[in-house]
Design a protein around this motif. Structure first.
Motif, PDB file in Angstrom:
ATOM      1  N   THR A 110       0.811  -1.216   0.000  1.00  0.00           N
ATOM      2  CA  THR A 110       0.000   0.000   0.000  1.00  0.00           C
ATOM      3  C   THR A 110       0.846   1.269   0.000  1.00  0.00           C
ATOM      4  N   ILE A 111       2.071   1.191   0.532  1.00  0.00           N
ATOM      5  CA  ILE A 111       2.993   2.328   0.688  1.00  0.00           C
ATOM      6  C   ILE A 111       2.407   3.407   1.599  1.00  0.00           C
ATOM      7  N   LEU A 112       1.396   3.087   2.388  1.00  0.00           N
ATOM      8  CA  LEU A 112       0.878   4.055   3.348  1.00  0.00           C
ATOM      9  C   LEU A 112       1.959   4.377   4.377  1.00  0.00           C
ATOM     10  N   SER A 113       2.109   5.663   4.698  1.00  0.00           N
ATOM     11  CA  SER A 113       3.166   6.078   5.613  1.00  0.00           C
ATOM     12  C   SER A 113       2.689   7.276   6.426  1.00  0.00           C
ATOM     13  N   ASP A 114       2.205   6.988   7.636  1.00  0.00           N
ATOM     14  CA  ASP A 114       1.607   8.011   8.497  1.00  0.00           C
ATOM     15  C   ASP A 114       0.508   8.753   7.740  1.00  0.00           C
ATOM     16  N   PRO A 115      -0.523   8.026   7.298  1.00  0.00           N
ATOM     17  CA  PRO A 115      -1.575   8.658   6.492  1.00  0.00           C
ATOM     18  C   PRO A 115      -2.388   9.654   7.299  1.00  0.00           C
ATOM     19  N   ARG A 116      -2.689  10.779   6.670  1.00  0.00           N
ATOM     20  CA  ARG A 116      -3.481  11.826   7.308  1.00  0.00           C
ATOM     21  C   ARG A 116      -4.760  12.042   6.495  1.00  0.00           C
ATOM     22  N   GLY A 117      -4.823  13.075   5.694  1.00  0.00           N
ATOM     23  CA  GLY A 117      -6.055  13.366   4.970  1.00  0.00           C
ATOM     24  C   GLY A 117      -6.414  12.312   3.938  1.00  0.00           C
ATOM     25  N   ILE A 118      -7.729  12.203   3.675  1.00  0.00           N
ATOM     26  CA  ILE A 118      -8.227  11.280   2.666  1.00  0.00           C
ATOM     27  C   ILE A 118      -9.381  11.960   1.934  1.00  0.00           C
ATOM     28  N   ALA A 119      -9.444  11.749   0.625  1.00  0.00           N
ATOM     29  CA  ALA A 119     -10.514  12.328  -0.189  1.00  0.00           C
ATOM     30  C   ALA A 119     -11.051  11.247  -1.113  1.00  0.00           C
ATOM     31  N   VAL A 120     -12.370  11.121  -1.188  1.00  0.00           N
ATOM     32  CA  VAL A 120     -12.976  10.119  -2.054  1.00  0.00           C
ATOM     33  C   VAL A 120     -13.465  10.787  -3.336  1.00  0.00           C
ATOM     34  N   ASP A 121     -13.227  10.136  -4.456  1.00  0.00           N
ATOM     35  CA  ASP A 121     -13.641  10.607  -5.777  1.00  0.00           C
ATOM     36  C   ASP A 121     -14.617   9.579  -6.333  1.00  0.00           C
ATOM     37  N   THR A 122     -15.917   9.823  -6.140  1.00  0.00           N
ATOM     38  CA  THR A 122     -16.925   8.846  -6.566  1.00  0.00           C
ATOM     39  C   THR A 122     -17.117   8.854  -8.072  1.00  0.00           C
ATOM     40  N   VAL A 123     -16.740   9.924  -8.749  1.00  0.00           N
ATOM     41  CA  VAL A 123     -16.882   9.977 -10.207  1.00  0.00           C
ATOM     42  C   VAL A 123     -15.942   8.986 -10.871  1.00  0.00           C
ATOM     43  N   HIS A 124     -14.709   8.893 -10.360  1.00  0.00           N
ATOM     44  CA  HIS A 124     -13.728   7.982 -10.936  1.00  0.00           C
ATOM     45  C   HIS A 124     -13.533   6.731 -10.083  1.00  0.00           C
ATOM     46  N   SER A 125     -14.328   6.588  -9.035  1.00  0.00           N
ATOM     47  CA  SER A 125     -14.294   5.418  -8.158  1.00  0.00           C
ATOM     48  C   SER A 125     -12.899   5.193  -7.579  1.00  0.00           C
ATOM     49  N   GLU A 126     -12.367   6.256  -6.950  1.00  0.00           N
ATOM     50  CA  GLU A 126     -11.041   6.217  -6.353  1.00  0.00           C
ATOM     51  C   GLU A 126     -11.047   6.963  -5.020  1.00  0.00           C
ATOM     52  N   PHE A 127      -9.997   6.754  -4.243  1.00  0.00           N
ATOM     53  CA  PHE A 127      -9.749   7.634  -3.103  1.00  0.00           C
ATOM     54  C   PHE A 127      -8.253   7.932  -3.024  1.00  0.00           C
ATOM     55  N   VAL A 128      -7.949   9.126  -2.474  1.00  0.00           N
ATOM     56  CA  VAL A 128      -6.576   9.620  -2.407  1.00  0.00           C
ATOM     57  C   VAL A 128      -6.195   9.825  -0.946  1.00  0.00           C
ATOM     58  N   VAL A 129      -4.981   9.424  -0.594  1.00  0.00           N
ATOM     59  CA  VAL A 129      -4.475   9.552   0.772  1.00  0.00           C
ATOM     60  C   VAL A 129      -3.209  10.404   0.774  1.00  0.00           C
ATOM     61  N   ALA A 130      -3.129  11.353   1.718  1.00  0.00           N
ATOM     62  CA  ALA A 130      -1.909  12.127   1.941  1.00  0.00           C
ATOM     63  C   ALA A 130      -1.078  11.427   3.008  1.00  0.00           C
ATOM     64  N   ASN A 131       0.147  11.064   2.667  1.00  0.00           N
ATOM     65  CA  ASN A 131       1.043  10.344   3.576  1.00  0.00           C
ATOM     66  C   ASN A 131       2.084  11.312   4.125  1.00  0.00           C
ATOM     67  N   ARG A 132       1.900  11.700   5.396  1.00  0.00           N
ATOM     68  CA  ARG A 132       2.753  12.731   5.988  1.00  0.00           C
ATOM     69  C   ARG A 132       4.219  12.315   6.009  1.00  0.00           C
ATOM     70  N   ALA A 133       4.506  11.142   6.558  1.00  0.00           N
ATOM     71  CA  ALA A 133       5.896  10.713   6.680  1.00  0.00           C
ATOM     72  C   ALA A 133       6.480  10.302   5.335  1.00  0.00           C
ATOM     73  N   GLY A 134       5.637   9.830   4.436  1.00  0.00           N
ATOM     74  CA  GLY A 134       6.115   9.380   3.136  1.00  0.00           C
ATOM     75  C   GLY A 134       6.298  10.481   2.123  1.00  0.00           C
TER      76      GLY A 134
END
Length: 334
Positions: A110-134
Motif C-alpha cells: 500500500t505504501i501508506l506512511s503516516d496517512p493523514r487526509g483522505i478524499a474520495v472521488d466517486t466519479v472515478h471510483s477512487e480515493f486519495v491519501v496524503a502520507n505525511r511521513a512518506g
C-alpha cells in the motif's frame, strides 16, 4: 457554468441509482485520535451535545484515526489510521458501535506512511491519501482491500512536504494538498511518479508559519476559493483560517482571514477542516472541540456554534467530514 456543475451532475446520476439510505443525512463526522473512535453529530449540534452514533471498539480496526471522508454515493465512511500498521478502514456510513470494517487497506504494497487526509472521488471510483511521513500521495481503487498497491503514487521532490490535508477537484481534474511544510500544492488528478506540481501557494506573503493542515473548498456566495487551517499565522503566530483563490499561485496573500485571539475565534488548535453551505467546520485537537464559522466573515470572528464538553466524547479530534444537501446553494440559514 460554475466549477461544481460537472461533479454534481455526475453525483446526481449516481444518487438516482443509489438507495434512499445513501442520501445526505445532515451530519458531522469526526475522528478522535486518543479514543480510537469516530463520533457523529447532527449538523446543527451545539454545546455539550452527545453524538448520534459512535464507532469504536476492538473490531473496528480504528487506531489513532486521522483523516475521514464520507461517500454518499456508496453510503460508506473512509478513515485513515496513523498507528502502524498504517491502514485505511471502510465502514457503512451509518455504522454504530463495535462494527468491523467492510474493507481494510493495509500492508507493504500500500505504501501508506503516516496517512493523514483522505478524499474520495466517486466519479472515478477512487480515493486519495496524503502520507505525511512518506511525502507522498497514494490513489487507490475505491473498492481496494487488503495488501493492495496504489493505482498511482505521487512522490514529488519539492512538491510535497509533510502533506496533511487533501481534496480532489473533479471539475478541474486536480488534487490540492495542504503541506505542513508551509505551502499548498496542486497536482493533476492523474499525476503519477516524481512529478512537479501544477502550481504552489508559498512564501512570506501567505503568512504560513508551520502549516497549513486542513484544506477544503469554500464556494460561499459565488467564491471560487479554498480555505486552509494553520496553527500559526503571521507575525503574531496565532491560529487562523486562510482563504485563497482556487487558481492562486506563488507568494500571494490570503484574500481574507479569520483569526486572532483564540479566546474569541475558538480556534486554539485547528486541524483537518470541512466546508459546506458557507460554513467552515473546524476540529480543534487540543481543545476537544468543533468550531463552526461563517466563511464570509473576516478578522477576529467568533464561531456561530461550537461543539464541546464531556457529553460530546471528543478526544483529540483530527479531521471532520460533513454530509449535507448536495445541491445546497450556499445561502441556507446557518
Amino acid at each position: 457554468m460554475d466549477r461544481h456543475c460537472f461533479p454534481r451532475l455526475a453525483l446526481a446520476c449516481c444518487l438516482a441509482l443509489a438507495s434512499l439510505a445513501s442520501l445526505a443525512q445532515d451530519e458531522i463526522y469526526v475522528t478522535n485520535s486518543n479514543s480510537n473512535a469516530v463520533t457523529v453529530y447532527a449538523l446543527k449540534a451545539n454545546g455539550n451535545a452527545a453524538p448520534l452514533r459512535t464507532l469504536a471498539g476492538n473490531l473496528t480496526g480504528l487506531s489513532s484515526p486521522s483523516g475521514i471522508a464520507v461517500d454518499l454515493v456508496n453510503d460508506e465512511l473512509l478513515v485513515t489510521n496513523k498507528t502502524q500498521p498504517y491502514s485505511v478502514t471502510v465502514y457503512p456510513r451509518t455504522a454504530n458501535g463495535n462494527v468491523a470494517p467492510l474493507r481494510t487497506v493495509v500492508g507493504a504494497l500500500t505504501i501508506l506512511s503516516d496517512p493523514r487526509g483522505i478524499a474520495v472521488d466517486t466519479v472515478h471510483s477512487e480515493f486519495v491519501v496524503a502520507n505525511r511521513a512518506g511525502f507522498s500521495l497514494t490513489t487507490f481503487a475505491r473498492t481496494a482491500n487488503g495488501n493492495a498497491a496504489p493505482l498511482r503514487t505521487v512522490e514529488a521532490t519539492g512538491g510535497l512536504s509533510n502533506p496533511w490535508g487533501v481534496i480532489v477537484d473533479v471539475a478541474n481534474d486536480e488534487i490540492l494538498v495542504a503541506n505542513n511544510g508551509n505551502f499548498v500544492s496542486v497536482f493533476a488528478r492523474t499525476a503519477n511518479g516524481s512529478v512537479a506540481p501544477l502550481r504552489t501557494i508559498s512564501g512570506s506573503n501567505t503568512g504560513f508559519n508551520t502549516g497549513p493542515l486542513g484544506i477544503a473548498f469554500d464556494a460561499a456566495a459565488g467564491f471560487d476559493d479554498i480555505v486552509v487551517s494553520t496553527p500559526f499565522f503571521g507575525a503574531q503566530f496565532q491560529p487562523a483560517l486562510l482563504f485563497f483563490p482556487r487558481t492562486g499561485s506563488g507568494n500571494i496573500s490570503p484574500t481574507r482571514v479569520i483569526g486572532g485571539d483564540p479566546a474569541t475565534t475558538q480556534l486554539p488548535s485547528p486541524n483537518g477542516l470541512a466546508a459546506a453551505n458557507s460554513l467552515i467546520y473546524v476540529p480543534n485537537s487540543g481543545a476537544n472541540s468543533i468550531a463552526v464559522h461563517q466563511s464570509l466573515l473576516t478578522g477576529v470572528a467568533p464561531p456561530i456554534r461550537r461543539i464541546f464538553g464531556t457529553a460530546t466524547l471528543l478526544n483529540n479530534p483530527q479531521f471532520v467530514a460533513v454530509a449535507t444537501n448536495l445541491f445546497a446553494d450556499g445561502f441556507e440559514s446557518p
